[in-house]
Design a protein around this motif. Sequence first.
Motif, short mmCIF file in Angstrom:
data_model
loop_
_atom_site.label_atom_id
_atom_site.label_comp_id
_atom_site.label_asym_id
_atom_site.label_seq_id
_atom_site.Cartn_x
_atom_site.Cartn_y
_atom_site.Cartn_z
N THR A 111 -8.54 3.34 12.40
CA THR A 111 -7.93 4.56 11.86
C THR A 111 -7.57 5.54 12.97
OG1 THR A 111 -10.11 5.53 11.52
CG2 THR A 111 -9.12 4.37 9.65
N HIS A 112 -7.65 5.12 14.21
CA HIS A 112 -7.37 6.02 15.33
C HIS A 112 -6.03 5.71 16.00
CE1 HIS A 112 -9.72 2.61 16.85
NE2 HIS A 112 -8.95 2.68 17.91
N GLY A 113 -5.08 5.22 15.20
CA GLY A 113 -3.77 4.87 15.74
C GLY A 113 -2.81 6.03 15.74
N PRO A 114 -1.53 5.70 15.80
CA PRO A 114 -0.49 6.73 15.86
C PRO A 114 -0.30 7.41 14.50
CG PRO A 114 0.49 4.56 15.76
CD PRO A 114 -0.99 4.36 15.84
N GLY A 115 -0.79 8.61 14.35
CA GLY A 115 -0.60 9.36 13.11
C GLY A 115 -1.64 9.04 12.06
N PRO A 116 -1.40 9.53 10.84
CA PRO A 116 -2.36 9.28 9.76
C PRO A 116 -2.32 7.83 9.31
CG PRO A 116 -0.42 10.38 8.90
CD PRO A 116 -0.26 10.33 10.40
N ALA A 119 0.83 -1.20 0.00
CA ALA A 119 0.00 0.00 0.00
C ALA A 119 0.86 1.25 0.00
CB ALA A 119 -0.94 0.00 1.20
N CYS A 120 1.98 1.20 0.71
CA CYS A 120 2.88 2.35 0.79
C CYS A 120 3.74 2.53 -0.46
CB CYS A 120 3.80 2.21 2.01
SG CYS A 120 2.98 2.53 3.57
N ALA A 121 3.96 1.47 -1.19
CA ALA A 121 4.91 1.50 -2.30
C ALA A 121 4.62 2.62 -3.30
CB ALA A 121 4.94 0.15 -3.01
N GLY A 122 3.39 2.84 -3.64
CA GLY A 122 3.07 3.85 -4.63
C GLY A 122 2.51 5.14 -4.07
N LYS A 123 2.56 5.30 -2.76
CA LYS A 123 1.91 6.45 -2.12
C LYS A 123 2.88 7.42 -1.47
CE LYS A 123 -2.22 4.68 -2.75
NZ LYS A 123 -3.19 5.16 -3.65
N ASP A 124 4.18 7.26 -1.68
CA ASP A 124 5.18 8.16 -1.09
C ASP A 124 5.06 8.29 0.42
OD1 ASP A 124 6.32 8.70 -3.59
OD2 ASP A 124 4.84 10.26 -3.98
N CYS A 125 4.94 7.18 1.11
CA CYS A 125 4.87 7.21 2.57
C CYS A 125 6.16 7.81 3.14
CB CYS A 125 4.71 5.80 3.13
SG CYS A 125 3.12 5.06 2.76
N THR A 126 6.01 8.61 4.17
CA THR A 126 7.18 9.22 4.81
C THR A 126 7.56 8.53 6.11
OG1 THR A 126 5.79 10.84 5.93
CG2 THR A 126 6.70 11.47 3.78
N THR A 127 6.73 7.62 6.58
CA THR A 127 7.04 6.88 7.80
C THR A 127 7.06 5.39 7.48
OG1 THR A 127 4.73 6.74 8.46
CG2 THR A 127 5.98 8.60 9.31
N PRO A 128 7.82 4.62 8.22
CA PRO A 128 7.87 3.17 7.95
C PRO A 128 6.60 2.47 8.41
CG PRO A 128 9.19 3.72 9.87
CD PRO A 128 8.71 5.02 9.30
N VAL A 129 6.38 1.31 7.85
CA VAL A 129 5.35 0.41 8.35
C VAL A 129 5.80 -0.03 9.73
CG1 VAL A 129 4.32 -1.87 8.01
CG2 VAL A 129 4.63 -0.34 6.06
N THR A 130 4.87 -0.04 10.68
CA THR A 130 5.22 -0.36 12.07
C THR A 130 4.45 -1.59 12.52
OG1 THR A 130 5.51 2.00 12.46
CG2 THR A 130 5.41 0.59 14.38
N LEU A 131 5.14 -2.50 13.17
CA LEU A 131 4.55 -3.71 13.70
C LEU A 131 4.57 -3.65 15.22
CD1 LEU A 131 3.65 -6.74 13.50
CD2 LEU A 131 6.08 -7.30 13.48
N VAL A 189 -0.44 -3.89 12.64
CA VAL A 189 0.48 -3.37 11.62
C VAL A 189 -0.08 -2.04 11.14
CG1 VAL A 189 1.55 -3.77 9.39
CG2 VAL A 189 1.16 -5.70 10.94
N HIS A 190 0.72 -0.96 11.33
CA HIS A 190 0.29 0.39 10.98
C HIS A 190 1.04 0.91 9.76
CE1 HIS A 190 0.36 4.81 11.23
NE2 HIS A 190 -0.90 4.62 11.53
N ASP A 191 0.30 1.57 8.86
CA ASP A 191 0.92 2.30 7.76
C ASP A 191 0.16 3.61 7.59
OD1 ASP A 191 -1.04 2.19 5.33
OD2 ASP A 191 -0.95 0.12 6.00
N GLU A 192 0.77 4.58 6.91
CA GLU A 192 0.14 5.90 6.82
C GLU A 192 -0.67 6.13 5.55
OE1 GLU A 192 3.49 8.74 4.79
OE2 GLU A 192 3.18 8.93 6.92
N THR A 193 -0.89 5.12 4.75
CA THR A 193 -1.66 5.32 3.52
C THR A 193 -3.15 5.44 3.82
OG1 THR A 193 -1.83 2.96 3.10
CG2 THR A 193 0.00 4.12 2.07
#
Length: 90
Positions: free
Chosen positions: A75-80, A12-24, A38-42
Motif C-alpha cells: 500500500t506504499h506505492g504511487p498514490g492511494p 475492483a475499480c469498476a464500482g468505486k469511481d476510480c479517477t486514475t487508470p490501473v497501472t502495470l 499492478v496498481h489501482d487506487e481502490t
Amino acid sequence: MTSEAVTSAINACAGKDCTTPVTLYAGWTDLHRLRVLVHDETPGLPTCRTPTPDAEDGRGIQLISYGSDVWGVCTHGPGPGKATWFELGR
C-alpha cells in the motif's frame, strides 16, 4: 498471471469511481528475476479465496500464488490504493 492481476484491479475499480487508470509495471530485478506490479487506487486488499467449483471468479490471487515464486500486496506505492505484485524466475 499478469492478466489475472490486471483483471482483478479493473474489477475492483469498476464500482468505486476510480479517477486514475490501473497501472502495470514490469521489470527485471536482476538477470534472472522478473517483477510485475499492478496498481489501482481502490481501498482494501485482495485476498486469496476458495471459490466453489462452479464460480466464475475468485481464483485470481490463487493462480498468482501458485504460479509465481513470490507475491504480495503493498500500500506504499504511487498514490492511494494498493499494488499487487509477483516475481518469476527464482
